[in-house]
Design an enzyme around this catalytic site. Structure first.
Site, PDB file in Angstrom:
ATOM      1  N   CYS A   2       0.831  -1.188   0.000  1.00 42.32           N
ATOM      2  CA  CYS A   2       0.000   0.000   0.000  1.00 42.32           C
ATOM      3  C   CYS A   2       0.878   1.256   0.000  1.00 42.32           C
ATOM      4  O   CYS A   2       1.896   1.299   0.675  1.00 42.32           O
ATOM      5  CB  CYS A   2      -0.961   0.082   1.168  1.00 42.32           C
ATOM      6  SG  CYS A   2      -2.257  -1.142   1.118  1.00 42.32           S
ATOM      7  N   ARG A  27       4.544  -0.480  -4.698  1.00 41.36           N
ATOM      8  CA  ARG A  27       4.082  -0.877  -3.367  1.00 41.36           C
ATOM      9  C   ARG A  27       2.791  -1.685  -3.407  1.00 41.36           C
ATOM     10  O   ARG A  27       2.406  -2.316  -2.426  1.00 41.36           O
ATOM     11  CB  ARG A  27       3.860   0.369  -2.493  1.00 41.36           C
ATOM     12  CG  ARG A  27       5.090   1.187  -2.291  1.00 41.36           C
ATOM     13  CD  ARG A  27       4.805   2.344  -1.385  1.00 41.36           C
ATOM     14  NE  ARG A  27       4.638   1.908  -0.012  1.00 41.36           N
ATOM     15  CZ  ARG A  27       5.618   1.833   0.872  1.00 41.36           C
ATOM     16  NH1 ARG A  27       6.833   2.168   0.540  1.00 41.36           N
ATOM     17  NH2 ARG A  27       5.373   1.415   2.097  1.00 41.36           N
ATOM     18  N   GLY A  97      -1.337  -0.333   6.268  1.00 41.26           N
ATOM     19  CA  GLY A  97      -1.168  -1.020   7.554  1.00 41.26           C
ATOM     20  C   GLY A  97      -2.389  -1.851   7.871  1.00 41.26           C
ATOM     21  O   GLY A  97      -3.196  -2.140   6.975  1.00 41.26           O
ATOM     22  N   HIS A 512      19.388 -37.144  -1.252  1.00 34.71           N
ATOM     23  CA  HIS A 512      18.558 -37.359  -0.062  1.00 34.71           C
ATOM     24  C   HIS A 512      17.079 -37.135  -0.366  1.00 34.71           C
ATOM     25  O   HIS A 512      16.270 -37.014   0.548  1.00 34.71           O
ATOM     26  CB  HIS A 512      19.033 -36.460   1.077  1.00 34.71           C
ATOM     27  CG  HIS A 512      20.436 -36.745   1.488  1.00 34.71           C
ATOM     28  ND1 HIS A 512      20.792 -37.898   2.148  1.00 34.71           N
ATOM     29  CD2 HIS A 512      21.585 -36.071   1.268  1.00 34.71           C
ATOM     30  CE1 HIS A 512      22.103 -37.910   2.348  1.00 34.71           C
ATOM     31  NE2 HIS A 512      22.607 -36.802   1.815  1.00 34.71           N
TER      32      HIS A 512
END
Ligand code: F6R
Length: 616
Positions: A2, A27, A97, A512
């Site tokens: 954001c 963002r 947030g 493995h």
């Protein structure tokens, strides 16, 4: 994660805000929205270009707020896009947030008669401010209380638990915008008769270089003619603006199709800039000004824990090997998101080093705080000047890689490795690394940018190999010692840009379990530079070829023999083993770019991801 942006001044806010959102687009790009008190709000799902197309003619205002969303609570729909408003349409909020107590607040506000129109946590903030406006008016016997907007906003913020970087605007006080920070970055830009609030400096730098970084728990008020900062409790804060030198042009694509390619092409400069002025060739030393204040403390450090996330954590993995082999300091790497939940054992003899491009990654930041709480010396290896990690650590090394816009990190990775190599030289020479070895590392560091340029010239060759494997759905990346980290980074870059399955393992781990996946349709990208583990790697490559698995090798110039064993070879120049991951990752960055591009994916904006991860 954001992005918020706000403007108040004399110019056309609509244009300024839209341009600013474009620089913040890394963002998040689930939805975008804008509000000005004069023209109201416009929102759209998707990128800023969609919002731009929706803007009605004549949209105007001399102040306003804007947002880019990376969805956390609520689907990425237009209804959930910010800015959000209250029941009256007077209070407008953009938020980065998470409001953790949003459920209980919403329940209370709904019971009091507020109507919610979105499923976001952010909307509670608008109704909370509305409620406090009403309460303040009720207590003032018909007189409009002074600074009612600020008082209501602060009272609302006091009720919120969680994280926010926020901008709030009130229709009836249009020139004033409130910004506040708690756990998510907020900066102010100070101009001439205009001021700005944003998540970071990138949308502001084309207007002013004067930046003020807010701290957690602070509230700022901007008007065209000034700004104030106070603590949420009321105490006033005085903080000088810092001159931020990042150039807005550097954040443009400069003719490249994508930021990712531009940033890969900038890898030589990124390494150059990280080591500029920091190598003392004659004495085989590293001069790290950012560590001077803690140099004596570092002499006594008995253990290093490097905390980081994603790509930065792979740089940290290579850093662990550098520090242990060359500086002989016990070192471990912790994923930021794990560190504080596993009750780590730390004392004053421990240095916790955060590696982060953005300097804002919530998990890495919390790991630093955990280290601090437990008494460790904290250091930051960070790109973004003034970011939270840079400010909260005791000392650090800036990368100086320049802004990184593409969500997939590339140039920051080679810079992080370079900074870790410089740190190794610095700490190693404090601890008995010979002058001769110091000089060898110093010289090899100097030669790196030119060698990266050599690899970049081979981009076409790498593109052809990417084309050859265009229909492949699964890749294994295999490496050993310093290049185990490269294998992880190569796999992450491919999956995040191409959405295909890619995984990494230590070459010794193949038998493995991983070897079971191998057949003629499952290629392995094998890191096999001519180093101390070359023979071991070759045995693992043979095991894959015996099972008909195709192999693309990353090998050192001059290793012609490897051609007879593997299907394709991407060559890198020779360097000292410790620095080989800085060269071997370059073809893998280009491979990921070309592979994704041929699929028609917008590599700069991988789905579901955001550049700066400021939530846990
Ligand atoms: C991957 C990528 C991420 C970041 C991670 C940490 O290409 O970019 O994995 O490396 O989110 O980010 P910073 O370095 O900003 O802390």
């Amino acid at each position: 994660m954001c992005g918020i942006f706000a403007y108040t001044g004399e110019r056309n806010a609509g244009e300024i805000l839209l341009d600013g959102l474009t620089s913040l687009e890394y963002r998040g790009y689930d939805s975008a929205g804008i509000y000005t008190p004069q023209s109201g709000s416009v929102k759209s799902v998707g990128a800023v270009s969609h919002l731009r197309r929706k803007m009605p003619p004549g949209f105007f205002g001399t102040s306003g707020i804007a947002h880019l969303r990376w969805a956390t609570h609520g689907e990425p729909t237009e209804g959930n896009a910010h800015p959000h408003t209250d029941c009256t349409g007077d209070v407008w909020v953009v938020h980065n947030g998470i409001v953790e107590n949003h459920k209980e607040l919403r329940k209370r506000l709904e019971a009091a008669g507020h109507t919610f129109v979105s499923s976001t946590d952010t909307e509670v903030l608008t109704h909370l401010v509305e409620e406090h406006l009403t309460l303040l008016r009720q207590g003032s016997e018909g007189q409009e209380p002074e600074n009612i907007f600020e008082k209501a906003a602060v009272a609302a913020l006091k009720e919120v638990k969680g994280t926010y970087g926020i901008a709030i605007q009130y229709k009836h006080d249009p020139a004033r915008i409130i910004g506040a920070r708690m756990g998510a970055p907020v900066v102010l830009g100070l101009g001439e008769h205009e001021n700005f609030i944003a998540s970071d400096a990138s949308p502001i730098l084309r207007h002013t270089r004067q930046i003020v970084f807010l701290e957690d728990g602070e509230v700022a008020v901007i008007t065209p003619e000034g700004h104030t900062i106070t603590k949420i409790g009321g105490e006033s804060v005085s903080r000088a603006a810092e001159q931020v030198d990042w150039n807005a042009e550097a954040a443009q694509r400069n003719g490249y199709d994508h930021f990712m390619l531009k940033e890969i092409m900038e890898e030589p400069d990124a390494v150059r800039n990280t080591s500029r002025g920091r190598i003392i060739d004659t004495d085989g030393l590293a001069k790290l000004g950012g560590l001077e204040s803690v140099a004596e403390k570092l002499r006594g450090i008995r253990r290093v824990i490097i905390v980081a996330c994603g790509t930065a954590s792979y740089a940290a993995m290579a850093g662990e090997y550098m520090l242990e082999e060359n500086a002989r300091i016990p070192t471990e790497v912790d994923i930021g998101s794990e560190f504080r939940y596993r009750t780590p054992v730390i004392d004053e003899g421990t240095a916790v080093i955060a590696v982060s491009q953005s300097g804002e990654t919530a998990d890495t930041l919390e790991a630093v705080r955990e280290g601090k709480r437990r008494g460790a010396l904290t250091l930051g290896i960070v790109n973004t000047v003034g970011s939270t990690i840079a400010r909260e650590t005791d000392a650090g090394i800036y990368l100086h890689a320049g802004p990184e816009i593409s969500v997939a990190s590339t140039k920051a990775y080679v810079s992080q490795l370079t900074a870790l190599a410089l740190l190794t030289l610095f700490l190693g020479r404090q601890r008995g690394m010979s002058v001769a070895r110091g000089k060898e590392i110093a010289q090899a560091l100097r030669e790196l940018p030119g060698k990266i340029e050599e690899v970049l010239k081979r981009s076409d060759e790498i593109r052809k190999v990417a084309k050859k494997y265009a229909n492949t759905r699964d890749f294994l990346f295999m490496g050993r010692k310093y290049n185990l980290a490269t294998a992880f980074e190569g796999a992450l870059k491919l999956k995040e840009t191409s959405y295909i399955h890619a995984e990494a393992c230590g070459a010794g781990e193949m038998k493995h379990g991983h070897l079971a996946m191998i057949d003629e349709k499952f290629p392995t990208i094998a890191l096999a530079p001519s180093d101390s583990v070359y023979e071991k790697n070759m045995s693992n490559i043979q095991e894959i070829r015996t099972r008909k698995g195709p192999v693309i090798a990353i090998a050192t110039d001059g290793d012609d023999e490897i051609r007879s064993t593997v299907n394709d070879v991407l060559y890198i120049p020779e360097t000292i083993e410790m620095l080989s991951p800085i060269l071997s990752v370059v073809p893998l960055h280009l491979f990921a770019y070309h592979f994704a591009k041929q699929k028609g994916i917008n590599v700069d904006r991988p789905r579901n991801l955001a550049k700066s991860v400021t939530v846990e």
